[in-house]
Write an enzyme that holds these catalytic residues in place. Structure first.
Site, PDB file in Angstrom:
ATOM      1  N   CYS A  21     -20.930 -35.015  -6.138  1.00 35.50           N
ATOM      2  CA  CYS A  21     -19.922 -34.020  -5.786  1.00 35.50           C
ATOM      3  C   CYS A  21     -19.185 -34.563  -4.598  1.00 35.50           C
ATOM      4  O   CYS A  21     -19.537 -35.407  -3.774  1.00 35.50           O
ATOM      5  CB  CYS A  21     -20.750 -32.504  -5.474  1.00 35.50           C
ATOM      6  SG  CYS A  21     -21.785 -32.766  -4.048  1.00 35.50           S
ATOM      7  N   CYS A  24     -21.342 -34.677  -1.484  1.00 31.83           N
ATOM      8  CA  CYS A  24     -22.263 -36.188  -1.489  1.00 31.83           C
ATOM      9  C   CYS A  24     -21.308 -37.185  -1.110  1.00 31.83           C
ATOM     10  O   CYS A  24     -21.816 -37.959  -0.170  1.00 31.83           O
ATOM     11  CB  CYS A  24     -22.691 -36.283  -3.065  1.00 31.83           C
ATOM     12  SG  CYS A  24     -23.658 -34.933  -3.778  1.00 31.83           S
ATOM     13  N   ASP A 426      14.838 -39.687 -24.375  1.00 32.28           N
ATOM     14  CA  ASP A 426      15.681 -40.812 -24.637  1.00 32.28           C
ATOM     15  C   ASP A 426      15.882 -40.514 -26.347  1.00 32.28           C
ATOM     16  O   ASP A 426      14.859 -40.185 -26.845  1.00 32.28           O
ATOM     17  CB  ASP A 426      15.243 -42.126 -24.392  1.00 32.28           C
ATOM     18  CG  ASP A 426      16.061 -43.338 -24.704  1.00 32.28           C
ATOM     19  OD1 ASP A 426      17.281 -43.178 -24.510  1.00 32.28           O
ATOM     20  OD2 ASP A 426      15.552 -44.281 -25.124  1.00 32.28           O
TER      21      ASP A 426
END
Length: 759
Positions: A21, A24, A426
């Site tokens: 996380c 951490c 395109d």
């Protein structure tokens, strides 16, 4: 893992599975920064990987590993070459979550907790006082609760200790304070400390399991490429590691085997499942001269493949590398959540202190009940649920896209694609197949068709444009004889080409080019400088009869051939519209894209015909590369977020100008994969609605996760001062429940396939 690199430094890549996380990662970052000689750090909690650049003369790998471990995290795996990128180094090593040391301590603590509850509430007669500590009596149940705190709370308190050492106000520190405070309040509150220790551990284990599932989806990419290859060396077949195959060696691939390297088929024929690379479900027929990609699977035939790239340079390897890199590019929502978390936790801690001491000091309330409410606030202060909600959702969406042939180079592009208001396409190679063929040859004046083709082919010999290949192929079929070798070749950007042969300068290009040269195309005559061609001087010709208009009206590209003074003829070239192009445009509009426009350098008639057939809202014709950029900027002024889809090379300026540049058919094209924001590995235009819908859904999941997390936290916080929320409820609902909810919701994205979005 490590590698030598330039600039007098080295890099070490470590597998840190428990770093899962942002909180951490922050703790590890702070610990690494305390080591002299550490330079750049790249911490990826969603992958459990830390990459650190350092000066080997000032520190060592051992010191760096030690710093990570002093932050409270275990470093797994062995040192090695970071460039090799094994499974552990790439995405963190898999964890046996439910049989880990923390899990075992949790289960033992849970047994003590249940035993204590049984003794206290069901077998009260077996619950006498057995000891007294610091004036507090301890019964049998209290001793069992205390054992729970020691056993199950041990990992939490250890992490909290490291957080305190690193001056990190994170969840481990808050939980440590909460557990110790509850335990010190006396026998009555030991049960709260025990419940908190067990439930928080269970919440962390469930979170670890959810994060590991996200990492598993990443590891699946690595498993696509085989570890071994069968190579012909000195006339014998030898099985070697895939990374040992050298460029130019011949690899033998039998039916059902994975192709281990990118290469070219030199012998054999087989249907090949390229879905791991392009996401296209229909197998592609491969024969001599065709390209194949590492990770694709032969279905019914035998192939001999000449390796054209090392294993580490294959298309699959680049996909894996870019998916790894994508994790480091935060979305705007991730940045918001990180900023919010920086304020949220201190505010909650302040509220916890105010709740614990305010009423007793101000109103003479009992200290212990309010202290427990303060502890409950600390539990609610855990920001894990909404902090992990965004990165897990992004990882799930990115890996879902990669498995389906859509390579998104960062969470920021994923987020932007979901908010696109206008999409520019395109024509050649995107809405059409890009496989041009000559359909008409109109000779003018006294020239024959063969003359037109011969001159056109001579002009196009040095051109790399798809139209050139079509003209050369038609000239070869028609047997026009020796095609002249041009000199003084010049490409006229967006208009055509110029070259000299047979003693004259010839041009091949758009009608606009010849109008610049002074031709009146309605009469097929050159207009004298400063004058005009009189009506009685007009010479009937194929063009005068309306052939030019007819070709353009039929959606064909017109190439005029001639000198500065004479038109030799006109060549009509057609390109087949991709199957599903019209359906893709319709789906995009149904999904919420406000405006779909086609931008092309082709002529007005061709552009109009293609636009009508595919159903775009608008089109721009005869656009030079710079004019496509202008068109993108105009769309941005009106629709804010604009995506451009092209071939990744000819449309590079427009792709760069758009908020999201999408390259079609990028497999095997290094430039497209590396420069586009999104690469569609195959040529399937139907992936565009999938990309837009997946991005939209990912954005929606992130908003759901963040909104639900904050709403639940707010409700719990409002109930704490009223005594309506217990410590157990705060853990089960606010931490464990929400963490499971947001990760489960996010993981749904990893299971999405293109067809699922349009059922």
């Amino acid at each position: 893992m490590s590698d030598e690199s330039g600039g007098g430094g080295r890099s070490v890549r470590l597998s840190v599975p428990e770093m899962d996380c942002p909180s951490c990662a922050g703790k590890v970052e702070k610990a690494l920064r305390s080591v002299d000689g550490v330079g750049e750090t790249d911490l990826r909690p969603t992958m459990g990987v830390a990459t650190v650049r350092f000066d080997p003369e000032r520190t060592s790998e051992a010191e760096i590993r030690g710093a990570v471990e002093r932050a409270g995290y275990t470093v797994e795996g062995n040192d090695g070459d970071a460039e090799e990128g094994d499974d552990e180094a790439a995405f963190g090593s898999p964890r046996a979550v439910w049989s880990s040391g923390r899990a075992k301590k949790t289960w033992v603590g849970a047994v003590f907790l249940v035993a204590g509850l049984v003794v206290e509430f069901l077998l009260a007669g077996l619950n006498p006082q057995v000891a007294s500590v610091l004036g507090y009596p301890l019964s049998v149940s209290s001793v069992l609760y205390l054992a729970t705190v020691v056993v199950s709370g041990g990992p939490i308190i250890r992490s909290g200790y490291y957080s305190a050492r690193n001056r990190s106000l994170d969840i481990d520190f808050l939980m440590t304070v909460a557990i110790l405070a509850a335990a010190l309040l006396g026998q009555r509150y030991l049960v709260d400390a025990a419940v908190l220790a067990v439930l928080y551990n269970v919440a962390e284990l469930l979170e670890d399991y959810s994060i590991d599932r996200a990492r598993d989806s990443l590891r699946e990419l690595l498993e696509l490429s085989p570890d071994e290859a069968t190579v012909r060396r000195d006339g014998a077949e030898v099985v070697v590691p895939a990374e040992d195959v050298a460029v130019g060696e011949t690899v033998l691939v039998r039916p059902g085997e994975k192709i281990p390297v990118d290469g070219t088929v030199v012998e054999g024929r087989s249907a090949v499942d390229e879905s791991p690379i392009t996401g296209e479900s229909v197998p592609a027929e491969k024969a001599e001269g065709d390209e194949v990609y590492a990770g694709s699977i032969t279905e019914g035939g035998y192939l001999e493949v000449e390796a054209t790239a090392d294993a580490g340079e294959s298309t699959l390897s680049r996909i894996i590398e870019l998916v790894q890199e994508a994790q480091s590019r935060d979305t705007e929502m991730e940045r918001f959540v990180d900023r919010f978390a920086g304020y949220y936790t201190p505010v909650i801690v302040a509220l916890a202190i105010l709740t614990a001491v305010g009423p007793p000091l101000a109103f003479g309330e009992a200290w212990r009940p309010w202290a427990i409410r303060g502890i409950t606030f600390l539990v609610i202060g855990c920001p894990c649920a909404f902090v992990i909600s965004t990165p897990v959702a992004v990882v799930s969406a990115l890996t879902s896209a990669a498995r389906n042939g859509v390579l998104i180079e960062g969470g920021d592009h994923l987020e932007a694609m979901g908010s696109v208001g206008a999409l520019a396409l395109d024509k050649t190679g995107t809405l059409t197949k890009g496989e041009l063929a000559v359909t008409d040859v109109v000779a003018l004046g006294e020239h024959a068709e063969g003359d037109v083709l011969r001159r056109a082919a001579g002009l196009e010999r040095r051109s790399e444009h798809p139209i050139a290949a079509a003209i050369l192929a038609r000239a070869d079929e028609a047997g026009v004889g020796d095609v002249p070798e041009p000199s003084e070749f010049e490409s006229l950007s967006g208009r055509g080409i110029r070259a000299s042969f047979d003693g004259e300068t010839y041009y091949a290009g758009t009608p606009a080019l010849f109008e610049e040269l002074g031709f009146d195309l309605a009469r097929a005559r050159r207009v004298p400088d400063g004058g005009a061609v009189a009506a009685d001087e007009a010479e009937p010709s194929g063009l005068a009869g309306g052939a030019l208009a007819d070709l353009e009206r039929d959606g064909k590209t017109v190439v005029l051939v001639g000198t500065a003074s004479e038109l030799v003829g006109v060549v009509g070239v057609a390109d087949e519209i991709r199957p599903g192009a019209a359906r893709a445009v319709e789906r995009l509009r149904d999904l919420g894209v406000e405006h779909v426009v086609m931008l092309t350098g082709d002529n007005e008639g061709t552009a109009r015909a293609i636009a009508e057939q595919v159903g775009v809202d608008d089109y721009g014709a005869e656009l030079l590369p710079a004019e496509k950029v202008d068109a993108i900027e105009e769309l941005q002024a009106e629709y804010e977020t604009v995506a451009m889809v092209g071939d990744g090379i000819n449309d590079a300026p427009a792709l760069a100008a758009a908020d999201v540049g999408v390259a079609m058919g990028a497999a095997g094209t290094d430039t497209a994969i590396e420069t586009a924001d999104v690469a569609l590995m195959g040529d399937e235009i139907g992936k565009l609605p999938y990309l837009y819908a997946l991005s939209n859904r990912a954005n929606r999941v992130v908003r759901q996760n963040v909104g639900a997390s904050l709403a639940v936290k707010a409700l719990l916080a409002a109930g704490v001062p009223l005594g309506l929320v217990s410590v157990a409820a705060a853990v089960v609902v606010g931490d464990m429940g929400m963490s499971l909810g947001v990760t489960g919701n996010a993981m749904r994205l990893s299971r999405i396939r293109p067809d699922d979005l349009f059922d």
